[in-house]
Structures are given as C-alpha cells and as structure tokens.
Design an enzyme around this catalytic site. Sequence first.
Site, short mmCIF file in Angstrom:
data_model
loop_
_atom_site.label_atom_id
_atom_site.label_comp_id
_atom_site.label_asym_id
_atom_site.label_seq_id
_atom_site.Cartn_x
_atom_site.Cartn_y
_atom_site.Cartn_z
CB SER A 177 47.77 47.52 43.16
OG SER A 177 47.06 47.29 44.44
CG ASP B 280 43.54 45.72 45.41
OD1 ASP B 280 43.30 44.55 45.27
OD2 ASP B 280 44.58 46.21 45.66
CG ASP C 166 46.32 43.64 42.41
OD1 ASP C 166 45.98 44.27 43.24
OD2 ASP C 166 47.66 43.52 42.69
CG ASP D 32 47.07 42.90 46.00
OD1 ASP D 32 46.40 43.74 46.07
OD2 ASP D 32 48.40 43.30 46.22
#
Length: 556
Positions: A143, A292, A294, A296
């Site tokens: 992340s 961010d 990734d 999500d």
Amino acid sequence: MNSDLVRLAQAWLAQDPDPETRAELTALLDGGDEEALRERFGTKLEFGTAGLRGELGAGPNRMNRVTVMRAAAGLARVLGPGRGVVIGYDARHNSDVFAHDTAAVLTGAGVRAFVLPRPLPTPVLAFAVRHLGADAGVTVTASHNPPRDNGYKVYWNDGSQIVPPIDAEISAAIDAVGPVSELPLGSPGDPGWTALGDDIVAAYLEAVTALPLGDARDLRVAYTPMHGVGGATLNAAFRAAGFDSPATVEAQAAPDPDFPTVAFPNPEEPGAMDLALELAGRAGADIVLANDPDADRCAVGVPLPGGGYRMLTGDEVGALLGEHVIRQTSGDGRLVATTIVSSSLLGKIASEHGVHYAETLTGFKWIMKAGEGPGLAGGSHNLVFGYEEALGYSIGANSGLPVHDKDGIGAALTVAGLAAQAKLDGRTLLDLLDDQARRYGLHATSQLSVRVKDLSLIAGAMARLRATPPVELGGRKVESADDLSEGSAGLPPTDGLRYRLSGGARVVVRPSGTEPKLKCYLEVVVPVTGEVSDARAQAVQDLDALKADLSNALGL
C-alpha cells in the site's frame, strides 16, 4: 556468534531460491553480524487479518520469496485442492516475483491460480474475486508503506479481506509448512495456471462507471497516482465515464518502486501532495485527486475562495459521498457503515434519510461485515456505502457494492461526479460541506498520535486510563467511558477506549495495529448559529483543548 542464529540462517539458506537474499544472508554469516541476524531470525512476520507486511530482506522477519511461498502453501492447505485463487500485484520491488511464486505454489498444491495481467490497483483484485467466483484472492502490495517494504494481503470468496478465525487457520497452516525447496511447484502453461487478460479490467471499469456519478461532466481535475499503479486505470475509468482525462503530475505518473519524489508515499503525509497542489494551481483545477500506490485510497483537495487549495479530511469526503450515495439510491434495506474512529456524522445523515447505519471496528474488513452485526443480521440489508477516516471508501448503487473493499478509483470517479454537478450549479464541494454543517452541526475531527520506541509505554498508558478514567477533557464532561476490550453487543473485543463527552464530542484511544504508536481520534460537534466559518474556528479551539488534556492524561 550465537549458534542457534547460525543454525537458523543456514537452514534458511538451504531452501532460499533467491540469489539476492542468499547473498545478503551469506555476507551476514561471513561477517559475523549477530545483531543483523537477530533482527531477521529473532522473530518472524506474523500472519494476521492484514496478511503480511514488512521490510524486504532475508529471514522470517522480512518479506522475501521463502516467506511468500510459505504463506501460499499455508493458504493452499486451508483451501484444499480444486479451489481457485485470483492473484494480483502492484509495482513494488519483487511484487511480480512474489505473485509468480504464489501461483507456482498454489498450482503445485492443486489449487487453480488466476493471475492478473500486469500490476493493477488492489480494488481490481478485490472485484475479480467475486466476478470470477473464486474461493480466495491474494494481492502483493504494501500500500503506502516506504519503498523497502512489501506485503501480502488475502481476500476470501466474498471479495473482502479475511477476518478471524480464517486468519488464524492460515497462520497455523503456514507454521506447519516444511522447507519451501520441497514444495511441488507449478509453472505458466500448466492446466491450473491461468493468465488473465484485459477483459477483467474491462469488467471492473464497467462496474465502477455504473456507480451514481450523475450527468455533469465539466470538471478540471489535477491528479497524482503517487508513483503507483492507479494512473492507467483511473484515466481509463474517467474516459469511460465521459470525463476529460485529468492533468497528471508528470514526475509521479509512472509506477516507480523507489518513490523518488516523496519521502513517504501516503497522501496524508506532509509534503506528499505538494506536486499535485502545484499542478492544480497552474491548471486552475476544480478539484485535486490522489491515489496511494496501490490505488485503494483516494485523497481529495479543493480550491479555497481566497486562492490556494486545501486537502479535505477523510471524514469530510466520507460525509459528502455518504449523503450523495443515499440520495442517489433507493430501497428500505439500504445500509451505510463506518468505523468507531470515524466521524459520527454519517450516523446522523443516515437517520435523517431513514437509512440503516452501522459502526464497526477499525479496518475495511470489518466494514464489509457490517450487515452481519447484531440488530442487522437476518434482515435484508444492502450495504451501499462504507468508509473509514484514513481515506478509504467503497461506493455502491442499488445493486450494492461492486468492490467489497476500499476503492480509490471508484471513489475518485464519484467525487468527480459530485464536484461536476456542484460546478454546474455554481457551487463547490466546500459549499456542500457548509450545507451539511448547517443541517447536522459542524463535525470536526482530528488525531493525536504518540510514537514510542518502547511498546510497554503504550501498555502503561492504556492501563493508567483504565484504572483512572478522565472525568473531563477539553472542558467537556466525560459522560461515558467504554472499555472496548470487553466487547459489546455490537462490537467484538479490541484494545481500545472510547469516551463520550458532553456536547456530542468523542475520543477513541487505541494502539496502532501496524506501528509503535498510540493513536487517539478526536471529534467535536459545534452547532452553527451564525457563520459556518465561526463554527470552524471554534472547533479548532475545542480540538486543541481536547488534545492538550488528553496528552496530559496519557502521560507519554
């Protein structure tokens, strides 16, 4: 040098398929670096409800090919042969290698592996699990962690992150795995190994462009994927929905695992949004969006009347999106949910509109279980919106949520639709926030975080608060104190304390689950009797007073 450490390191070397970590470990052994060996072998990364996450390197306390192969083998044992797992990955160092290793171990164990075609946002993986009817999903991502980290997140057949007791079952199965060099491995081209194509991305885009976006499309957007994997998918989503492509921060547009322009690739961190805000000023953007790495999560910035921009809080965006989704959907069974550390405003919005509302423990895995809570289970409840204050949102329509996890792409699209309609009406997102403040009272939130080197200090602070709860904070009477470790009719036990204060204020204190921090979540509610700006100024003072008293009470 400690003989046990040497023995553990040599056993690791004997099974490690990675030349890089083998060389690292050999150098530590040859150099007699006992401290570095103890960091790697004195403990291990624990598999929990967030899967695995840690620094890259050799040994059980690092993310590496052995650690990942053991995790995949444990998952395979819990699932059993014949089941299917979708595998995704981001653009961090070794993410593609770890995804390939996962597929090899799963197919070697008789589990079918469906591998996403390239580095893609985490919400695409979460969507794919349900879309393909898989039994589980794995995404390799850390992340918004620093560049040297990577992670391993597991989803179940409902497309949401695993929760107890599944995590404990997988953890126990991992502990029973022998040397990974003895595991049977599959390879691309084997009957159980499927390389997915772009049709899975097309299906995801079709789902998110069917969200309640409205009809307005005139909007200038400045955007950054923050060196992550969100850029291509977000641009495709905007085009498919009829928006112009955003102006994108060029220096942050391409995936780069070293994140060269940001000290910490998290939109919430100081300085992380500087380049996007500069671009917004040059482009005259109506809003600023960021994912961010990734993708999500979604951050939102807005222009100020006097010039410049400010980032909205996760709670502000959550309140705007929550009310928007409620107004754009229908049905008596609609449910919206957030966590105990997020603002209480969503509950008031839900009550005003006659919609069911639930509070959960921190983490999106719990939000996705909101419809199963006491008082809700057994009924027909359709979760149409969920959010957490840390910039995570899942947007739904009458048919429910297309992604059973936080989705930074779907959230960005919906914010764009909301902002475009406001622009068409001659208004802004700030005007919509002022409308909510007048209707429900100004709900202002903030955090107090204390980082420590000695975790016992956190345990000591929690013990002191439990032994002698404060009777007043920030000039407000503490009307009730809940020890969340005892659990309740609505929440499973968790290490935390919640104080409800006079005037609708609230404080939640909990140790961080991922960092050596004690985190405190504060909220005050200020009635708006005149100008909203006056209420906002009062809220700042009230939050500062809360922080000061709470800091003293913690004794850290």
